[in-house]
Motif scaffolding. Structure first.
Motif, PDB file in Angstrom:
ATOM      1  N   THR A  84       0.664  -1.112   0.087  1.00  0.00           N
ATOM      2  CA  THR A  84       0.178  -0.001  -0.051  1.00  0.00           C
ATOM      3  C   THR A  84       0.755   1.197   0.285  1.00  0.00           C
ATOM      4  O   THR A  84       0.636   2.219  -0.623  1.00  0.00           O
ATOM      5  CB  THR A  84      -0.829  -0.137   1.080  1.00  0.00           C
ATOM      6  OG1 THR A  84      -1.657  -1.188   1.140  1.00  0.00           O
ATOM      7  CG2 THR A  84      -1.771   1.079   1.220  1.00  0.00           C
ATOM      8  N   ARG A  85       1.749   1.494   0.694  1.00  0.00           N
ATOM      9  CA  ARG A  85       2.703   2.569   1.063  1.00  0.00           C
ATOM     10  C   ARG A  85       3.556   2.737  -0.212  1.00  0.00           C
ATOM     11  O   ARG A  85       3.735   3.705  -0.751  1.00  0.00           O
ATOM     12  CB  ARG A  85       3.480   2.408   2.394  1.00  0.00           C
ATOM     13  CG  ARG A  85       2.809   2.313   3.538  1.00  0.00           C
ATOM     14  CD  ARG A  85       1.699   3.398   3.681  1.00  0.00           C
ATOM     15  NE  ARG A  85       2.464   4.827   3.504  1.00  0.00           N
ATOM     16  CZ  ARG A  85       1.805   5.750   2.896  1.00  0.00           C
ATOM     17  NH1 ARG A  85       0.364   5.551   2.301  1.00  0.00           N
ATOM     18  NH2 ARG A  85       2.248   7.003   2.756  1.00  0.00           N
ATOM     19  N   GLU A  95       9.320   6.465   4.055  1.00  0.00           N
ATOM     20  CA  GLU A  95       8.647   5.452   4.700  1.00  0.00           C
ATOM     21  C   GLU A  95       9.411   4.882   5.841  1.00  0.00           C
ATOM     22  O   GLU A  95       8.897   4.943   7.141  1.00  0.00           O
ATOM     23  CB  GLU A  95       8.106   4.292   3.764  1.00  0.00           C
ATOM     24  CG  GLU A  95       7.213   4.591   2.608  1.00  0.00           C
ATOM     25  CD  GLU A  95       6.081   5.454   2.875  1.00  0.00           C
ATOM     26  OE1 GLU A  95       5.480   4.972   4.009  1.00  0.00           O
ATOM     27  OE2 GLU A  95       5.657   6.149   2.192  1.00  0.00           O
ATOM     28  N   THR A  96      10.504   4.604   5.618  1.00  0.00           N
ATOM     29  CA  THR A  96      11.445   4.079   6.837  1.00  0.00           C
ATOM     30  C   THR A  96      11.844   5.227   7.687  1.00  0.00           C
ATOM     31  O   THR A  96      11.476   4.984   8.986  1.00  0.00           O
ATOM     32  CB  THR A  96      12.687   3.671   6.375  1.00  0.00           C
ATOM     33  OG1 THR A  96      12.429   2.614   5.084  1.00  0.00           O
ATOM     34  CG2 THR A  96      13.477   3.083   7.390  1.00  0.00           C
ATOM     35  N   ALA A  99       8.424   6.037   9.491  1.00  0.00           N
ATOM     36  CA  ALA A  99       8.401   4.671  10.746  1.00  0.00           C
ATOM     37  C   ALA A  99       9.177   4.988  11.748  1.00  0.00           C
ATOM     38  O   ALA A  99       8.606   4.514  12.937  1.00  0.00           O
ATOM     39  CB  ALA A  99       8.355   3.507  10.042  1.00  0.00           C
ATOM     40  N   GLN A 100      10.284   5.280  11.733  1.00  0.00           N
ATOM     41  CA  GLN A 100      11.275   5.466  12.737  1.00  0.00           C
ATOM     42  C   GLN A 100      10.805   6.694  13.897  1.00  0.00           C
ATOM     43  O   GLN A 100      11.052   6.347  14.928  1.00  0.00           O
ATOM     44  CB  GLN A 100      12.554   5.564  12.161  1.00  0.00           C
ATOM     45  CG  GLN A 100      13.853   5.461  13.266  1.00  0.00           C
ATOM     46  CD  GLN A 100      13.884   4.055  13.928  1.00  0.00           C
ATOM     47  OE1 GLN A 100      13.787   3.003  13.352  1.00  0.00           O
ATOM     48  NE2 GLN A 100      13.756   4.083  15.294  1.00  0.00           N
ATOM     49  N   THR A 101      10.407   7.655  13.016  1.00  0.00           N
ATOM     50  CA  THR A 101       9.870   8.589  13.839  1.00  0.00           C
ATOM     51  C   THR A 101       8.738   8.282  14.682  1.00  0.00           C
ATOM     52  O   THR A 101       8.856   8.717  16.044  1.00  0.00           O
ATOM     53  CB  THR A 101       9.498   9.962  12.904  1.00  0.00           C
ATOM     54  OG1 THR A 101      10.864  10.223  12.053  1.00  0.00           O
ATOM     55  CG2 THR A 101       9.243  11.068  13.919  1.00  0.00           C
ATOM     56  N   ALA A 102       8.125   7.439  14.249  1.00  0.00           N
ATOM     57  CA  ALA A 102       6.692   7.345  15.046  1.00  0.00           C
ATOM     58  C   ALA A 102       7.175   6.346  16.016  1.00  0.00           C
ATOM     59  O   ALA A 102       6.673   6.384  17.356  1.00  0.00           O
ATOM     60  CB  ALA A 102       5.716   6.484  14.238  1.00  0.00           C
ATOM     61  N   SER A 128       1.050   7.145   6.624  1.00  0.00           N
ATOM     62  CA  SER A 128       0.015   7.444   5.819  1.00  0.00           C
ATOM     63  C   SER A 128      -0.337   8.938   5.942  1.00  0.00           C
ATOM     64  O   SER A 128      -0.600   9.582   4.913  1.00  0.00           O
ATOM     65  CB  SER A 128      -1.263   6.750   6.268  1.00  0.00           C
ATOM     66  OG  SER A 128      -1.451   5.333   6.340  1.00  0.00           O
ATOM     67  N   ILE A 129      -0.275   9.638   6.941  1.00  0.00           N
ATOM     68  CA  ILE A 129      -0.347  10.952   7.238  1.00  0.00           C
ATOM     69  C   ILE A 129       0.567  11.951   6.379  1.00  0.00           C
ATOM     70  O   ILE A 129       0.245  12.936   5.681  1.00  0.00           O
ATOM     71  CB  ILE A 129      -0.353  11.647   8.703  1.00  0.00           C
ATOM     72  CG1 ILE A 129      -1.525  10.894   9.348  1.00  0.00           C
ATOM     73  CG2 ILE A 129      -0.238  12.909   8.783  1.00  0.00           C
ATOM     74  CD1 ILE A 129      -2.807  11.500   8.691  1.00  0.00           C
ATOM     75  N   GLY A 130       2.029  11.303   6.442  1.00  0.00           N
ATOM     76  CA  GLY A 130       2.986  11.889   5.707  1.00  0.00           C
ATOM     77  C   GLY A 130       2.882  11.770   4.205  1.00  0.00           C
ATOM     78  O   GLY A 130       2.915  12.785   3.525  1.00  0.00           O
ATOM     79  N   GLY A 131       2.192  10.570   3.872  1.00  0.00           N
ATOM     80  CA  GLY A 131       2.181  10.531   2.405  1.00  0.00           C
ATOM     81  C   GLY A 131       0.957  11.329   1.891  1.00  0.00           C
ATOM     82  O   GLY A 131       1.003  11.942   0.807  1.00  0.00           O
ATOM     83  N   ALA A 132      -0.054  11.354   2.656  1.00  0.00           N
ATOM     84  CA  ALA A 132      -1.266  12.298   2.460  1.00  0.00           C
ATOM     85  C   ALA A 132      -1.028  13.706   2.303  1.00  0.00           C
ATOM     86  O   ALA A 132      -1.565  14.540   1.324  1.00  0.00           O
ATOM     87  CB  ALA A 132      -2.395  12.245   3.539  1.00  0.00           C
ATOM     88  N   ALA A 133      -0.060  14.370   2.898  1.00  0.00           N
ATOM     89  CA  ALA A 133       0.489  15.612   2.738  1.00  0.00           C
ATOM     90  C   ALA A 133       1.264  15.753   1.384  1.00  0.00           C
ATOM     91  O   ALA A 133       0.842  17.084   0.735  1.00  0.00           O
ATOM     92  CB  ALA A 133       1.558  15.896   3.906  1.00  0.00           C
ATOM     93  N   TRP A 134       1.856  15.011   0.779  1.00  0.00           N
ATOM     94  CA  TRP A 134       2.345  14.972  -0.509  1.00  0.00           C
ATOM     95  C   TRP A 134       1.236  15.071  -1.604  1.00  0.00           C
ATOM     96  O   TRP A 134       1.096  15.921  -2.313  1.00  0.00           O
ATOM     97  CB  TRP A 134       3.039  13.966  -0.778  1.00  0.00           C
ATOM     98  CG  TRP A 134       4.543  13.484  -0.179  1.00  0.00           C
ATOM     99  CD1 TRP A 134       4.806  14.331   1.276  1.00  0.00           C
ATOM    100  CD2 TRP A 134       5.516  12.859  -0.404  1.00  0.00           C
ATOM    101  NE1 TRP A 134       5.964  13.888   1.448  1.00  0.00           N
ATOM    102  CE2 TRP A 134       6.627  13.214   0.557  1.00  0.00           C
ATOM    103  CE3 TRP A 134       5.880  11.994  -1.551  1.00  0.00           C
ATOM    104  CZ2 TRP A 134       7.920  12.707   0.668  1.00  0.00           C
ATOM    105  CZ3 TRP A 134       7.328  11.554  -1.790  1.00  0.00           C
ATOM    106  CH2 TRP A 134       8.090  11.828  -0.463  1.00  0.00           C
TER     107      TRP A 134
END
Length: 232
Positions: A84-85, A95-96, A99-102, A128-134
């Protein structure tokens, strides 16, 4: 490592399938739009097919890089989440990092102790939120850029034949040069790849071999990776 049960959720599998269905539909729509616009751009059917083939060949190298990293992410995120991502964004590095930040914010080790369903949901939500911003940025800025493009073309059409190429060259040069600061191997890889690309483009222009242009990116990446392997 045992993945959290949520990583193989049927909901995620449904989302992954939906993403790839959208990608296929988009590809068909873009091809139909290109076919309709080709006559206005002065492109014949043969030139259009050649451009499509060039794009497909050029995409092989970057796609393989994403696939290799995605395989490594399967053990942490599971198959549906990775599909999906990567299918939406295609940037394994982003993505990595997300994920590491979360995981760091939650005080857990990514894929380690405490990585349960709740942690997995947090990590996936962050990506997902980061991708949505893009996507939102693209949705908002594309109409604005289209209007700017029309106005600039009305004033001076030549400018818009130079600006896109200059912007792409500057963007990828910046990304590449940033990598050269990491080590001597990175520098060698960048220089070898750049020189290979220049030589292939010069050879294609000198001997009028279109296939050299079509394969230039893939060949340059392969040569650069070979140089990196030797330099290690």
């Amino acid at each position: 490592m045992d993945l959290p049960p949520a990583a193989q959720s049927p909901v995620l599998w449904t989302a992954a399938i939906g993403v790839f269905v959208v990608i296929v539909v988009q590809s068909v729509l873009y091809w139909r739009a290109a076919v309709r616009a080709a006559p206005e751009a002065g492109m014949s059917r043969a030139e259009l097919v050649r451009a499509l083939r060039t794009g497909a060949v050029t995409a092989i190298g970057p796609s393989l890089a994403v696939v290799f990293v995605a395989v490594g992410l399967l053990a942490v995120f599971g198959t549906p989440a990775v599909l999906t991502r990567i299918g939406l964004i295609g940037s394994a590095a982003f993505e990595t990092a997300a994920a590491q930040t979360a995981a760091d914010a939650a005080g857990i080790e990514l894929g380690g102790v405490g990585y349960d369903d709740r942690a997995f949901a947090l990590v996936l939500f962050t990506m997902s939120i980061g991708g949505a911003a893009w996507m939102v940025s693209t949705l908002v800025l594309t109409p604005l850029l289209r209007r700017a493009d029309h106005r600039i073309r009305a004033l001076n059409p030549v400018v818009m034949t130079i600006v896109p190429s200059a912007a792409m060259t500057a963007a990828f040069s910046y990304l590449g040069l940033a990598e050269t600061l990491k080590s001597g191997v990175h520098l060698i890889t960048f220089v070898v790849g750049a020189l290979t690309m220049v030589l292939l483009q010069a050879a294609a222009a000198r001997w009028r071999q279109r296939w050299l242009k079509e394969w230039s990116l893939g060949v340059a990446m392969a040569v650069a990776l070979g140089a990196a392997a030797v330099a290690l």
